[in-house]
Design a protein around this motif. Structure first.
Motif, PDB file in Angstrom:
ATOM      1  N   ARG A  71     -55.731 -35.136  20.383  1.00  0.00           N
ATOM      2  CA  ARG A  71     -55.102 -36.416  20.093  1.00  0.00           C
ATOM      3  C   ARG A  71     -54.615 -37.093  21.374  1.00  0.00           C
ATOM      4  NH1 ARG A  71     -50.764 -36.058  15.504  1.00  0.00           N
ATOM      5  NH2 ARG A  71     -51.038 -38.325  15.659  1.00  0.00           N
ATOM      6  N   PHE A  72     -54.059 -36.316  22.293  1.00  0.00           N
ATOM      7  CA  PHE A  72     -53.656 -36.877  23.583  1.00  0.00           C
ATOM      8  C   PHE A  72     -54.857 -37.504  24.299  1.00  0.00           C
ATOM      9  CE2 PHE A  72     -49.866 -33.796  24.125  1.00  0.00           C
ATOM     10  CZ  PHE A  72     -48.960 -34.763  23.727  1.00  0.00           C
ATOM     11  N   ALA A  73     -55.956 -36.757  24.338  1.00  0.00           N
ATOM     12  CA  ALA A  73     -57.143 -37.237  25.042  1.00  0.00           C
ATOM     13  C   ALA A  73     -57.664 -38.525  24.427  1.00  0.00           C
ATOM     14  CB  ALA A  73     -58.232 -36.163  25.027  1.00  0.00           C
ATOM     15  N   GLY A  74     -57.680 -38.592  23.097  1.00  0.00           N
ATOM     16  CA  GLY A  74     -58.153 -39.785  22.428  1.00  0.00           C
ATOM     17  C   GLY A  74     -57.318 -41.010  22.736  1.00  0.00           C
ATOM     18  N   LEU A  75     -56.041 -40.807  22.953  1.00  0.00           N
ATOM     19  CA  LEU A  75     -55.145 -41.926  23.260  1.00  0.00           C
ATOM     20  C   LEU A  75     -55.156 -42.304  24.739  1.00  0.00           C
ATOM     21  CD1 LEU A  75     -52.045 -40.820  21.144  1.00  0.00           C
ATOM     22  CD2 LEU A  75     -53.495 -42.816  20.687  1.00  0.00           C
ATOM     23  N   ALA A  76     -55.196 -41.309  25.615  1.00  0.00           N
ATOM     24  CA  ALA A  76     -54.910 -41.544  27.030  1.00  0.00           C
ATOM     25  C   ALA A  76     -56.132 -41.667  27.923  1.00  0.00           C
ATOM     26  CB  ALA A  76     -54.018 -40.419  27.565  1.00  0.00           C
ATOM     27  N   ARG A  77     -57.266 -41.129  27.521  1.00  0.00           N
ATOM     28  CA  ARG A  77     -58.430 -41.135  28.415  1.00  0.00           C
ATOM     29  C   ARG A  77     -58.830 -42.562  28.779  1.00  0.00           C
ATOM     30  NH1 ARG A  77     -61.701 -37.983  25.720  1.00  0.00           N
ATOM     31  NH2 ARG A  77     -61.247 -36.072  26.916  1.00  0.00           N
ATOM     32  N   ALA A  84     -46.314 -48.764  25.698  1.00  0.00           N
ATOM     33  CA  ALA A  84     -46.980 -48.615  24.402  1.00  0.00           C
ATOM     34  C   ALA A  84     -47.687 -47.267  24.300  1.00  0.00           C
ATOM     35  CB  ALA A  84     -47.976 -49.756  24.193  1.00  0.00           C
ATOM     36  N   LEU A  85     -48.366 -46.873  25.384  1.00  0.00           N
ATOM     37  CA  LEU A  85     -49.042 -45.575  25.374  1.00  0.00           C
ATOM     38  C   LEU A  85     -48.015 -44.457  25.310  1.00  0.00           C
ATOM     39  CD1 LEU A  85     -51.592 -43.856  25.620  1.00  0.00           C
ATOM     40  CD2 LEU A  85     -51.404 -44.063  28.118  1.00  0.00           C
ATOM     41  N   GLU A  86     -46.921 -44.601  26.027  1.00  0.00           N
ATOM     42  CA  GLU A  86     -45.864 -43.586  26.000  1.00  0.00           C
ATOM     43  C   GLU A  86     -45.377 -43.343  24.578  1.00  0.00           C
ATOM     44  OE1 GLU A  86     -42.573 -43.575  28.998  1.00  0.00           O
ATOM     45  OE2 GLU A  86     -41.302 -43.880  27.224  1.00  0.00           O
ATOM     46  N   GLN A  87     -45.185 -44.402  23.814  1.00  0.00           N
ATOM     47  CA  GLN A  87     -44.719 -44.264  22.441  1.00  0.00           C
ATOM     48  C   GLN A  87     -45.710 -43.478  21.594  1.00  0.00           C
ATOM     49  OE1 GLN A  87     -41.850 -44.996  21.063  1.00  0.00           O
ATOM     50  NE2 GLN A  87     -42.489 -44.400  18.995  1.00  0.00           N
ATOM     51  N   GLN A  88     -46.979 -43.753  21.767  1.00  0.00           N
ATOM     52  CA  GLN A  88     -48.009 -43.047  21.006  1.00  0.00           C
ATOM     53  C   GLN A  88     -48.075 -41.570  21.398  1.00  0.00           C
ATOM     54  OE1 GLN A  88     -51.155 -45.904  22.193  1.00  0.00           O
ATOM     55  NE2 GLN A  88     -51.582 -46.097  20.001  1.00  0.00           N
ATOM     56  N   LEU A  89     -48.012 -41.315  22.701  1.00  0.00           N
ATOM     57  CA  LEU A  89     -48.075 -39.929  23.175  1.00  0.00           C
ATOM     58  C   LEU A  89     -46.856 -39.140  22.731  1.00  0.00           C
ATOM     59  CD1 LEU A  89     -49.343 -40.540  26.820  1.00  0.00           C
ATOM     60  CD2 LEU A  89     -50.690 -39.733  24.863  1.00  0.00           C
ATOM     61  N   ALA A  90     -45.689 -39.767  22.752  1.00  0.00           N
ATOM     62  CA  ALA A  90     -44.467 -39.080  22.326  1.00  0.00           C
ATOM     63  C   ALA A  90     -44.561 -38.668  20.864  1.00  0.00           C
ATOM     64  CB  ALA A  90     -43.263 -39.980  22.554  1.00  0.00           C
ATOM     65  N   HIS A  91     -45.125 -39.525  20.048  1.00  0.00           N
ATOM     66  CA  HIS A  91     -45.282 -39.213  18.618  1.00  0.00           C
ATOM     67  C   HIS A  91     -46.147 -37.959  18.441  1.00  0.00           C
ATOM     68  CE1 HIS A  91     -45.653 -39.918  14.308  1.00  0.00           C
ATOM     69  NE2 HIS A  91     -46.967 -39.771  14.429  1.00  0.00           N
ATOM     70  N   VAL A  92     -47.218 -37.857  19.218  1.00  0.00           N
ATOM     71  CA  VAL A  92     -48.087 -36.680  19.146  1.00  0.00           C
ATOM     72  C   VAL A  92     -47.334 -35.442  19.633  1.00  0.00           C
ATOM     73  CG1 VAL A  92     -50.198 -35.615  20.020  1.00  0.00           C
ATOM     74  CG2 VAL A  92     -50.184 -38.040  19.396  1.00  0.00           C
ATOM     75  N   ALA A  93     -46.609 -35.578  20.744  1.00  0.00           N
ATOM     76  CA  ALA A  93     -45.885 -34.442  21.311  1.00  0.00           C
ATOM     77  C   ALA A  93     -44.852 -33.891  20.337  1.00  0.00           C
ATOM     78  CB  ALA A  93     -45.217 -34.851  22.621  1.00  0.00           C
ATOM     79  N   ILE A  94     -44.089 -34.762  19.722  1.00  0.00           N
ATOM     80  CA  ILE A  94     -43.056 -34.332  18.786  1.00  0.00           C
ATOM     81  C   ILE A  94     -43.673 -33.631  17.576  1.00  0.00           C
ATOM     82  CG2 ILE A  94     -41.277 -35.166  17.181  1.00  0.00           C
ATOM     83  CD1 ILE A  94     -40.650 -37.347  19.273  1.00  0.00           C
ATOM     84  N   GLY A  95     -44.848 -34.057  17.189  1.00  0.00           N
ATOM     85  CA  GLY A  95     -45.495 -33.481  16.008  1.00  0.00           C
ATOM     86  C   GLY A  95     -46.394 -32.301  16.293  1.00  0.00           C
ATOM     87  N   ALA A  96     -46.480 -31.850  17.542  1.00  0.00           N
ATOM     88  CA  ALA A  96     -47.363 -30.731  17.875  1.00  0.00           C
ATOM     89  C   ALA A  96     -47.008 -29.501  17.049  1.00  0.00           C
ATOM     90  CB  ALA A  96     -47.265 -30.413  19.362  1.00  0.00           C
ATOM     91  N   GLU A  97     -48.025 -28.871  16.473  1.00  0.00           N
ATOM     92  CA  GLU A  97     -47.785 -27.701  15.626  1.00  0.00           C
ATOM     93  C   GLU A  97     -47.418 -26.482  16.445  1.00  0.00           C
ATOM     94  OE1 GLU A  97     -50.729 -25.279  12.867  1.00  0.00           O
ATOM     95  OE2 GLU A  97     -49.975 -27.066  11.834  1.00  0.00           O
TER      96      GLU A  97
END
Length: 220
Positions: A71-77, A84-97
């Motif tokens: 998910r990180f790669a799909g957003l940041a590559r 805006a990107l920071e907000q999206q990446l933070a959401h993924v980080a907080i939800g990491a299993e």
């Protein structure tokens, strides 16, 4: 800055002071665990410094699982770092299993000083709606017992504070520079696993931007 350091350390490690906690077993959590991803978009790091004097306080490293890496790669590559990107990446980080977070202290800190700052930050966490007053009280009262191994020595330079986040648990350890495990607790209470990652990647956290920027700009 030091206050922020202890806030995160406190919120993460203190959830292991609740009922339902047990002594953990098995190998120590590692940033190199086979359950975590390797390569680009799997690893974050930063050096925490006091703002004015730029005194090194701690190094912080985070590694996430393969799903979060994808998910990180799909957003940041191919993207430049932005709010805006920071907000999206933070959401993924907080939800990491699954994730491992490691903080290595660069200076000594007494247990009393640490507990005092943690108690102040527990109050802040409660006011922000992250914990309720009952949890705040139980944790505050339980500090001296749960961290009795650190009563005389405190945290010493190069001690490691390690969190291993999984789908249904949070394991918290304090490990000395000599490799001695001083604290090792396993918490399975619903919801507590999310507190650590939310604390690091919440808006306004001093950890959020440096960690996420290291994900996007690893050679910076």
């Amino acid at each position: 800055m030091k206050r922020v350091l202890f806030a995160v350390a406190g919120v993460g490690i203190l959830v292991a002071s609740l009922s339902g906690t047990s002594m953990a077993e098995g190998p120590l959590p590692s940033l190199d665990s086979s359950e975590l991803a390797q390569g680009p978009y799997s690893y974050m790091h930063m050096l925490l410094q006091k703002t004015i004097l730029r005194i090194n306080v701690a190094t912080i490293e985070v590694r996430v699982d393969k799903q979060a890496q994808t998910r990180f790669a799909g957003l940041a590559r191919g993207q430049a770092y932005s709010d805006a990107l920071e907000q999206q990446l933070a959401h993924v980080a907080i939800g990491a299993e699954r994730a491992v977070v490691q903080m290595r202290f660069k200076r000594d800190v007494s247990l009393d000083r640490w507990m005092g700052v943690v108690r102040e930050n527990l109050e802040q966490a409660r006011k922000a709606g992250l914990i309720d007053v009952g949890l705040e009280r139980r944790v505050s009262q339980g500090l001296p017992e749960w961290f009795a191994p650190l009563r005389e020595r405190g945290y010493q330079k190069s001690d490691r504070l390690v969190y291993a986040v999984s789908a249904d648990s949070l394991r918290t350890l304090v490990i000395s520079v000599a490799g001695q495990v001083l604290v090792d607790r396993l918490e399975r209470e619903q919801g507590t696993r999310r507190v650590v990652l939310a604390s690091y990647f919440a808006p306004g956290s001093d950890f959020r931007e440096p960690l996420l920027r290291s994900l996007v700009e690893p050679n910076r």
